[in-house]
Design a protein around this motif. Structure first.
Motif, PDB file in Angstrom:
ATOM      1  N   THR A  91       5.850  -1.569  -8.035  1.00 45.01           N
ATOM      2  CA  THR A  91       5.276  -2.652  -8.826  1.00 45.01           C
ATOM      3  C   THR A  91       5.283  -2.263 -10.300  1.00 45.01           C
ATOM      4  O   THR A  91       5.420  -1.090 -10.657  1.00 45.01           O
ATOM      5  N   HIS A  92       5.097  -3.273 -11.144  1.00 41.18           N
ATOM      6  CA  HIS A  92       4.847  -3.009 -12.561  1.00 41.18           C
ATOM      7  C   HIS A  92       3.344  -2.863 -12.801  1.00 41.18           C
ATOM      8  O   HIS A  92       2.901  -1.893 -13.402  1.00 41.18           O
ATOM      9  N   HIS A  93       2.586  -3.839 -12.307  1.00 41.66           N
ATOM     10  CA  HIS A  93       1.131  -3.780 -12.456  1.00 41.66           C
ATOM     11  C   HIS A  93       0.503  -3.996 -11.082  1.00 41.66           C
ATOM     12  O   HIS A  93       0.041  -5.082 -10.730  1.00 41.66           O
ATOM     13  N   GLY A  94       0.528  -2.950 -10.268  1.00 37.47           N
ATOM     14  CA  GLY A  94      -0.031  -3.013  -8.923  1.00 37.47           C
ATOM     15  C   GLY A  94      -1.540  -3.116  -8.971  1.00 37.47           C
ATOM     16  O   GLY A  94      -2.199  -2.387  -9.729  1.00 37.47           O
ATOM     17  N   GLU A  95      -2.078  -3.995  -8.166  1.00 35.06           N
ATOM     18  CA  GLU A  95      -3.528  -4.263  -8.142  1.00 35.06           C
ATOM     19  C   GLU A  95      -3.920  -4.773  -6.759  1.00 35.06           C
ATOM     20  O   GLU A  95      -3.086  -5.080  -5.915  1.00 35.06           O
ATOM     21  N   ALA A 117      -1.621  11.031  -9.332  1.00 34.25           N
ATOM     22  CA  ALA A 117      -0.559  11.448 -10.258  1.00 34.25           C
ATOM     23  C   ALA A 117      -0.001  10.263 -11.032  1.00 34.25           C
ATOM     24  O   ALA A 117       1.221  10.075 -11.167  1.00 34.25           O
ATOM     25  N   ALA A 118      -0.898   9.441 -11.553  1.00 34.24           N
ATOM     26  CA  ALA A 118      -0.570   8.335 -12.447  1.00 34.24           C
ATOM     27  C   ALA A 118      -1.837   8.023 -13.224  1.00 34.24           C
ATOM     28  O   ALA A 118      -2.939   8.079 -12.678  1.00 34.24           O
ATOM     29  N   ARG A 119      -1.704   7.697 -14.496  1.00 31.04           N
ATOM     30  CA  ARG A 119      -2.889   7.564 -15.334  1.00 31.04           C
ATOM     31  C   ARG A 119      -3.668   6.280 -15.054  1.00 31.04           C
ATOM     32  O   ARG A 119      -4.885   6.279 -14.960  1.00 31.04           O
ATOM     33  N   GLN A 120      -2.931   5.171 -14.937  1.00 31.62           N
ATOM     34  CA  GLN A 120      -3.574   3.865 -14.887  1.00 31.62           C
ATOM     35  C   GLN A 120      -3.829   3.460 -13.432  1.00 31.62           C
ATOM     36  O   GLN A 120      -3.064   2.735 -12.814  1.00 31.62           O
ATOM     37  N   VAL A 121      -4.940   3.954 -12.909  1.00 27.96           N
ATOM     38  CA  VAL A 121      -5.334   3.686 -11.531  1.00 27.96           C
ATOM     39  C   VAL A 121      -6.128   2.378 -11.533  1.00 27.96           C
ATOM     40  O   VAL A 121      -7.098   2.230 -12.282  1.00 27.96           O
ATOM     41  N   THR A 122      -5.712   1.427 -10.701  1.00 28.67           N
ATOM     42  CA  THR A 122      -6.229   0.069 -10.830  1.00 28.67           C
ATOM     43  C   THR A 122      -7.226  -0.338  -9.763  1.00 28.67           C
ATOM     44  O   THR A 122      -8.174  -1.078 -10.052  1.00 28.67           O
ATOM     45  N   ALA A 123      -7.014   0.066  -8.508  1.00 34.49           N
ATOM     46  CA  ALA A 123      -7.857  -0.431  -7.421  1.00 34.49           C
ATOM     47  C   ALA A 123      -7.649   0.429  -6.187  1.00 34.49           C
ATOM     48  O   ALA A 123      -6.711   1.241  -6.125  1.00 34.49           O
ATOM     49  N   THR A 144      -3.798   1.748  -5.816  1.00 30.91           N
ATOM     50  CA  THR A 144      -2.733   1.134  -6.605  1.00 30.91           C
ATOM     51  C   THR A 144      -2.762   1.633  -8.045  1.00 30.91           C
ATOM     52  O   THR A 144      -3.814   2.022  -8.565  1.00 30.91           O
ATOM     53  N   THR A 145      -1.587   1.575  -8.682  1.00 28.69           N
ATOM     54  CA  THR A 145      -1.437   2.058 -10.051  1.00 28.69           C
ATOM     55  C   THR A 145      -0.548   1.097 -10.839  1.00 28.69           C
ATOM     56  O   THR A 145       0.155   0.267 -10.267  1.00 28.69           O
ATOM     57  N   SER A 146      -0.568   1.251 -12.161  1.00 31.22           N
ATOM     58  CA  SER A 146       0.096   0.281 -13.043  1.00 31.22           C
ATOM     59  C   SER A 146       1.002   0.963 -14.060  1.00 31.22           C
ATOM     60  O   SER A 146       0.699   2.055 -14.557  1.00 31.22           O
ATOM     61  N   ALA A 203       3.731   5.972 -12.008  1.00 32.26           N
ATOM     62  CA  ALA A 203       2.946   4.755 -12.170  1.00 32.26           C
ATOM     63  C   ALA A 203       3.692   3.575 -11.564  1.00 32.26           C
ATOM     64  O   ALA A 203       4.905   3.450 -11.685  1.00 32.26           O
ATOM     65  N   GLY A 204       2.951   2.700 -10.902  1.00 28.23           N
ATOM     66  CA  GLY A 204       3.554   1.605 -10.146  1.00 28.23           C
ATOM     67  C   GLY A 204       3.703   1.922  -8.672  1.00 28.23           C
ATOM     68  O   GLY A 204       4.115   1.066  -7.890  1.00 28.23           O
TER      69      GLY A 204
END
Length: 280
Positions: A11-15, A226-232, A246-248, A260-261
């Protein structure tokens, strides 16, 4: 504990991950692509919902799913087909849906935010089973995770720029007595889920982690991602004991933060609760 990379970049912006036997396992949104992404042993399926935004989704009691689209919700009677009807909740093109979820009565809490993240432009709405809606919180900034305690007496909620997870009492179907549950000092609180033991698991945007808090608000577990933008995050698997994360890639250059993604997974030693479906 470190989470394992389950999928690689999908994904690009997984949520908004949700585990449900309805669609055979794990489903998430690629939010700004307007897609539902289903992850099963048979592979990965992408389904467009016909909107530039697919913010969150839930199974429906009578079959199919509901998905939050750019300025409202859309419904499908079949889990693997695009929505066939929709309800617009506002007309302002500068405001879009963000996170949300169902309550124990089968109603839908739907949060929003401004595209430019301007403070106070978002809200939290409650959508009833007849698809009528009312505003619960009229001025929030980035309405994010919302989930209920196992005994349904509490509701946990994130408005990301506050840097907190808040908790409400859930009395007679209403959210009252809002107060801080935990302050976040590493990254920014995003989506969350609640385990069967009452612990609260919070994804940390720009925090490379999920934090697990005991029911009394003490930090009990840290899952490194192992990704900075952890979303949910959500619990799933046959025993509901795997935490899917999920990550973005939002705002990242192609070579930056290569994992990420991806969807990550960990086994933190607790089990989750079955997803609450929408009764509309």
């Amino acid at each position: 504990m470190r989470a394992d990379n389950l999928t690689g970049r999908i994904t690009h912006h997984g949520e908004g991950p949700v585990w449900s036997d309805t669609w055979g396992g794990l489903r998430l949104v690629d939010m700004m692509a307007g897609e539902l992404v289903t992850v099963t042993d048979a592979g990965i399926r992408h389904l467009s919902v016909g909107s530039p935004v697919a913010a969150f989704h839930r199974p429906r009691v009578g079959g199919g799913y509901v998905v939050a689209i750019e300025r409202g919700i859309a419904l499908s009677d079949d889990v693997d087909t695009p929505p066939t009807r929709s309800v617009e909740l506002w007309t302002d093109p500068e405001v879009r849906m963000n996170d949300g979820g169902a309550d124990p009565s089968g109603r839908l809490y739907a949060g929003s935010m401004a595209y430019d993240e301007e403070a106070g432009r978002g809200s939290l709405r409650l959508i009833d089973v007849d698809l009528t809606a009312r505003t619960i919180l009229p001025s929030v900034s980035i309405s994010n995770g919302i989930a209920f305690s196992p005994d349904e007496s509490l509701c946990y909620y994130v408005d990301t720029p506050t840097g907190r997870v808040d908790v409400f009492d859930h009395l007679d179907g209403e959210l009252v007595n809002r107060r801080p549950f935990v302050e976040i000092d590493r990254g920014h609180p995003d989506g969350l889920t609640v385990a069967a033991d009452g612990s609260v698991w919070v994804a940390l945007w720009d925090g490379s982690a999920v934090h697990g808090y005991s029911a009394d608000g003490m930090l009990a577990s840290v899952i490194e991602v192992a990704a900075r933008q952890v979303t949910a995050c959500t619990f799933g698997g046959p025993d509901l004991a795997t935490l899917f994360i999920t990550t973005s890639r939002q705002g990242l250059a192609d070579g930056d933060d290569p994992a990420a993604g991806s969807v990550f997974a960990a086994r933190p030693g607790v089990s989750g609760l079955p997803v609450l479906p929408f009764a509309g």
